[in-house]
Design a protein around this motif. Structure first.
Motif, short mmCIF file in Angstrom:
data_model
loop_
_atom_site.label_atom_id
_atom_site.label_comp_id
_atom_site.label_asym_id
_atom_site.label_seq_id
_atom_site.Cartn_x
_atom_site.Cartn_y
_atom_site.Cartn_z
N UNK A 81 -58.61 33.06 15.46
CA UNK A 81 -58.20 31.50 14.64
C UNK A 81 -56.78 31.77 14.47
N UNK A 82 -55.92 30.75 14.21
CA UNK A 82 -54.54 30.75 14.00
C UNK A 82 -54.18 31.74 12.83
N UNK A 83 -54.98 31.67 11.76
CA UNK A 83 -54.53 32.39 10.59
C UNK A 83 -54.54 33.90 11.00
N UNK A 99 -55.08 23.70 10.81
CA UNK A 99 -54.42 24.33 11.92
C UNK A 99 -55.54 25.34 12.44
N UNK A 100 -56.57 25.79 11.72
CA UNK A 100 -57.51 26.55 12.43
C UNK A 100 -58.31 25.59 13.22
N UNK A 101 -58.51 24.39 12.77
CA UNK A 101 -59.60 23.53 13.73
C UNK A 101 -58.53 23.02 14.80
N UNK A 126 -67.05 31.06 8.41
CA UNK A 126 -65.78 30.06 8.21
C UNK A 126 -65.59 29.58 9.65
N UNK A 127 -65.54 30.39 10.69
CA UNK A 127 -65.16 29.93 12.05
C UNK A 127 -66.25 28.76 12.66
N UNK A 128 -67.57 29.02 12.10
CA UNK A 128 -68.44 27.95 12.59
C UNK A 128 -68.29 26.74 11.63
#
Length: 237
Positions: A81-83, A99-101, A126-128
């Motif tokens: 993910x971006x972070x 931003x992660x989305x 969190x990713x899900x």
């Protein structure tokens, strides 16, 4: 809509290890960093998976699930993910969730052309959750949703449910959940899944918590079974 729960413990012969070690390549372009696994022969679809808050694309649960899905004919991209691209350690910031989305959307756009079949998006914890929010915001983003250890609420805080977006999800969904996960009880998760306006399969792995313990439980195989049936419409023999 159809919602049902499959409860499983040691029911597969790979209960104590995940069996596949599929080769992979790394993609690093257009703001997307991913480890990509491709099956031998034509692919039946594409899966994009994002990691949990404390992990990255090499997380054990992502590797186990990706190996199993790839062995069944799917292209799988495990993304950072971006972070996580910005810093190698530490949790995400709430201010960076959008931003992660966007990072998940970018990965879907990059990898959709890997196969003519459906695109499935999701991830662990969190990713899900961010993938589910992206699908709720953009129903055309993916054809199916795969969530492992969905963090329904912070541990010990059932008054802080993360369900607002669930009624906006309109694609078939598979949720893999540990029976002792402190982020949601089985009953809480079943009630939350009923909010989703599409078919949902909950796969409950007994006597495991948030990490789903794929090295000792048949988590990956049971996840792939549900993906086959619910998201790909393939009948198991």
């Amino acid at each position: 809509m159809t919602h049902f729960v499959m409860r499983a413990a040691e029911s597969h012969d790979d209960a104590h290890r995940y069996r596949w070690k599929m080769p992979e390549t790394t993609h690093d372009a257009d703001g997307v960093i991913a480890d990509l696994q491709r099956p031998d022969g034509p692919a039946a679809g594409v899966v994009v998976l994002a990691h949990g808050a404390g992990g990255n694309r090499t997380a054990v649960i992502l590797r186990a699930v990706a190996d199993e899905l790839c062995a069944r004919g799917l292209v799988v991209a495990r993304i950072d993910l971006p972070y996580r691209q910005r810093r190698p350690k530490g949790p995400p910031s709430p201010s960076g969730a959008a931003a992660d989305r966007d990072g998940i959307r970018a990965a879907c756009a990059v990898f959709r052309g890997e196969a003519n079949g459906p695109l499935i998006v999701g991830g662990h914890s969190y990713g899900g959750r961010q993938a589910s929010m992206a699908v709720a915001e953009d129903p055309d983003l993916a054809d199916g949703l795969l969530l492992t250890s969905y963090p329904l609420h912070p541990p010990g805080k059932p008054d802080r449910m993360r369900t607002e977006h669930l009624p906006s999800i309109t694609v078939p969904t598979v949720i893999v959940h540990g029976s002792t996960d402190p982020f949601a009880s089985p009953t809480e998760l079943t009630d939350a899944a009923a909010l989703i306006g599409a078919p949902v399969r909950i796969v409950e792995i007994e006597k495991v918590g948030h990490n789903l313990n794929p090295e000792k439980k048949p988590t990956a195989a049971l996840t792939a079974d549900a993906v086959d049936e619910v998201l790909l419409g393939r009948v198991r023999s």
